[in-house]
Design an enzyme around this catalytic site. Structure first.
Site, PDB file in Angstrom:
ATOM      1  N   ARG A 179     -14.040  -6.286 -11.443  1.00 31.48           N
ATOM      2  CA  ARG A 179     -12.621  -5.996 -11.653  1.00 31.48           C
ATOM      3  C   ARG A 179     -12.244  -4.770 -10.820  1.00 31.48           C
ATOM      4  O   ARG A 179     -11.188  -4.713 -10.204  1.00 31.48           O
ATOM      5  CB  ARG A 179     -12.312  -5.754 -13.139  1.00 31.48           C
ATOM      6  CG  ARG A 179     -10.880  -5.266 -13.366  1.00 31.48           C
ATOM      7  CD  ARG A 179     -10.327  -5.416 -14.793  1.00 31.48           C
ATOM      8  NE  ARG A 179     -11.317  -5.276 -15.841  1.00 31.48           N
ATOM      9  CZ  ARG A 179     -11.869  -4.136 -16.248  1.00 31.48           C
ATOM     10  NH1 ARG A 179     -11.513  -2.983 -15.695  1.00 31.48           N
ATOM     11  NH2 ARG A 179     -12.779  -4.125 -17.208  1.00 31.48           N
ATOM     12  N   ASP A 199       9.628  -5.910  -0.683  1.00 36.31           N
ATOM     13  CA  ASP A 199       8.903  -7.185  -0.720  1.00 36.31           C
ATOM     14  C   ASP A 199       9.032  -7.804   0.671  1.00 36.31           C
ATOM     15  O   ASP A 199      10.113  -8.237   1.068  1.00 36.31           O
ATOM     16  CB  ASP A 199       9.531  -8.063  -1.807  1.00 36.31           C
ATOM     17  CG  ASP A 199       8.832  -9.416  -1.954  1.00 36.31           C
ATOM     18  OD1 ASP A 199       8.216  -9.886  -0.976  1.00 36.31           O
ATOM     19  OD2 ASP A 199       8.936 -10.001  -3.046  1.00 36.31           O
ATOM     20  N   TYR A 256      13.766 -12.880  -5.445  1.00 34.92           N
ATOM     21  CA  TYR A 256      12.973 -14.067  -5.781  1.00 34.92           C
ATOM     22  C   TYR A 256      13.105 -14.325  -7.291  1.00 34.92           C
ATOM     23  O   TYR A 256      13.026 -13.383  -8.094  1.00 34.92           O
ATOM     24  CB  TYR A 256      11.519 -13.793  -5.388  1.00 34.92           C
ATOM     25  CG  TYR A 256      10.570 -14.839  -5.856  1.00 34.92           C
ATOM     26  CD1 TYR A 256      10.526 -16.084  -5.243  1.00 34.92           C
ATOM     27  CD2 TYR A 256       9.703 -14.606  -6.918  1.00 34.92           C
ATOM     28  CE1 TYR A 256       9.651 -17.062  -5.679  1.00 34.92           C
ATOM     29  CE2 TYR A 256       8.826 -15.569  -7.357  1.00 34.92           C
ATOM     30  CZ  TYR A 256       8.808 -16.794  -6.731  1.00 34.92           C
ATOM     31  OH  TYR A 256       7.941 -17.759  -7.161  1.00 34.92           O
ATOM     32  N   LYS A 310       2.228 -17.086   0.305  1.00 35.50           N
ATOM     33  CA  LYS A 310       3.149 -17.654   1.287  1.00 35.50           C
ATOM     34  C   LYS A 310       2.539 -17.548   2.692  1.00 35.50           C
ATOM     35  O   LYS A 310       1.527 -18.150   2.950  1.00 35.50           O
ATOM     36  CB  LYS A 310       4.510 -16.956   1.170  1.00 35.50           C
ATOM     37  CG  LYS A 310       4.988 -16.785  -0.297  1.00 35.50           C
ATOM     38  CD  LYS A 310       5.231 -18.084  -1.017  1.00 35.50           C
ATOM     39  CE  LYS A 310       5.397 -17.925  -2.529  1.00 35.50           C
ATOM     40  NZ  LYS A 310       6.358 -16.961  -2.989  1.00 35.50           N
TER      41      LYS A 310
HETATM   42  C1  LIG Z   1       6.642 -16.264  -4.182  1.00 39.56           C
HETATM   43  C2  LIG Z   1       7.280 -14.935  -4.113  1.00 39.56           C
HETATM   44  C3  LIG Z   1       6.972 -13.921  -5.039  1.00 39.56           C
HETATM   45  C4  LIG Z   1       6.035 -14.147  -6.199  1.00 39.56           C
HETATM   46  O1  LIG Z   1       4.730 -14.389  -5.778  1.00 39.56           O
HETATM   47  P1  LIG Z   1       3.686 -15.343  -6.542  1.00 39.56           P
HETATM   48  O2  LIG Z   1       2.507 -15.282  -5.644  1.00 39.56           O
HETATM   49  O3  LIG Z   1       4.297 -16.698  -6.665  1.00 39.56           O
HETATM   50  O4  LIG Z   1       3.469 -14.718  -7.878  1.00 39.56           O
HETATM   51  C5  LIG Z   1       7.563 -12.680  -4.882  1.00 39.56           C
HETATM   52  N1  LIG Z   1       8.456 -12.457  -3.883  1.00 39.56           N
HETATM   53  C6  LIG Z   1       8.786 -13.396  -2.990  1.00 39.56           C
HETATM   54  C7  LIG Z   1       9.776 -13.079  -1.922  1.00 39.56           C
HETATM   55  C8  LIG Z   1       8.224 -14.670  -3.077  1.00 39.56           C
HETATM   56  O5  LIG Z   1       8.583 -15.601  -2.188  1.00 39.56           O
END
Ligand SMILES: *Cc1c(COP(=O)(O)O)cnc(C)c1O
Length: 391
Positions: free
Chosen positions: A52, A176, A104, A201
């Site tokens: 962890r 982000d 998001y 992504k």
């Molecule tokens: C998908 C996404 C998230 C969340 O991420 P997960 O891996 O699905 O938990 C946060 N911000 C953006 C812009 C995203 O596209």
């Protein structure tokens, strides 16, 4: 070894954070499927005690992505949402954050439905207008949270401008960067304190693993986040880290293709009679095209458009693409089509959605790296079916 920091991004995507396995020479970082590590004597260990807290496969992944983001430190998480939630643990009940108004959907839900129950307050404002930030700041505001471009409307925020205001007011700026990836935009260089990724992504890029990441060059902030990563425990497993690391090796060349394909798709849609409006930062018609050119070196792979014929038009389109798969998520090698109002952004209340402009005819495309001619032919054919269905 000594020049590693000066290597180009494409080279670092393949090598940063990694070195051949010391025992076998394996060129790929092994998947260290172990929960604990043998110590020579109590407290005398290799730097790894318990998985962890740290795992070598995770260390390699964290180091590689940190290098791409130009961050001194990187931390891996089980998902983008786990990374976001860990950031929220920096704050306490009564604190307030100013956030972009089309975050998001999962991040919005995390703030609005989960952290709000723990007395955390949020203002969701249009951060493409810098003045709105100053107006929204309260005495208890601690941080600003922004996505640029935003999702699904692809509104940009002037990250450098926001960073200036944040510095002046003593607020943390969290960006982000999932949509742009470090290949096109480096938030820390623009003045952000923390960069966040859903590595699910573009970073992973092959739609086979869920993960998250936080990067920072602030040593104190990193220590706090690293403490929370271990204390909260929302870490990725070693196989997840391996897949993410492998995906990252081709990130720069994938991003190039995503970008050129998306530009071709955006131009095609903009010239099509069945399309009401196209949103893509690379188009001259995008209201913030100049800002996109200024703060990013590419426009990304996401194209949003409004189809004529409202919901029936959107449905007919989504049911009739062949290359574009109807699915949530984005950033993988394959092209996807998403209907935000029904799929990814259903958690946002209808009134708020309509106010934002997430209308029933709005479709978000994650343009993959297939051959562009196949993508355009697929769009042409589905648009024609949608037109016939709603005529
Ligand atoms: C998908 C996404 C998230 C969340 O991420 P997960 O891996 O699905 O938990 C946060 N911000 C953006 C812009 C995203 O596209």
């Amino acid at each position: 070894m000594s020049n590693r920091a000066n290597w180009h991004q494409d080279t670092r995507a393949i090598h940063a954070g990694q070195s051949p396995d010391p025992t076998t020479g394996a060129i790929m970082t092994p998947v260290y499927l172990t929960s604990t590590y043998v110590q020579k004597s109590p407290g005398e260990h290799t730097g790894y005690e318990y998985s962890r807290t740290g795992n070598p496969t995770r260390t390699a992944m964290e180091g590689c992505l940190a290098s791409l983001e130009g961050a001194d430190h990187g931390l891996g998480f089980a998902s983008g949402c786990a990374a976001a939630s860990t950031v929220m643990h920096l704050f306490k009940a009564g604190d307030h954050l100013v956030c972009g108004d089309d975050l998001y959907g999962g991040t919005f839900r995390l703030f609005d439905a989960v952290w709000a129950r723990h007395d955390m307050a949020y203002s969701f404002v249009d951060l493409s207008d810098g003045q709105k930030l100053r107006e929204a700041v309260q005495e208890n505001t601690r941080a600003v949270w922004v996505e640029s471009p935003s999702n699904p409307l692809l509104k940009l925020a002037d990250i450098r401008g926001l960073a200036q205001v944040c510095r002046e007011l003593g607020l943390l700026l969290i960006v982000d960067n999932t949509f742009m990836s470090p290949c096109f935009q480096k938030p820390l260089e623009l003045g952000a304190d923390i960069v966040l990724h859903s590595t699910t992504k573009y970073i992973g890029g092959h739609s086979d693993v869920v993960g998250g990441f936080l990067g920072t060059s602030d040593d104190t902030l990193h220590e706090q986040l690293r403490y929370l990563q271990n204390a909260v425990g929302s870490i990725p497993g070693p196989l997840d880290c391996f897949l993410t690391l492998r995906g990252m090796k081709t990130l720069p060349i994938r991003m190039e293709r995503h970008d050129t394909n998306a530009m071709a798709v955006a131009r095609f849609l903009e010239g099509h009679a069945g399309v009401e409006r196209v949103l893509y930062p690379g188009l001259e018609s995008h209201p913030q095209h100049a800002l996109a050119q200024e703060q990013a070196s590419g426009f990304g792979g996401i194209v949003t458009f409004i189809i004529r014929g409202g919901l029936p038009g959107a449905r007919a389109f989504m049911e009739n693409t062949e290359v574009f798969a109807c699915a949530e998520s984005l950033g993988g090698v394959e092209s996807l089509a998403d209907h935000p109002a029904i799929m990814t952004h259903a958690a946002i209340p209808v009134a708020q959605r309509e106010k934002l402009g997430i209308v029933d005819g709005l479709i978000r495309l994650s343009v993959g790296i297939e051959h562009v001619d196949d993508l355009l032919a697929d769009l042409e054919s589905a648009l024609e079916t949608a037109r016939a269905a709603t005529a």
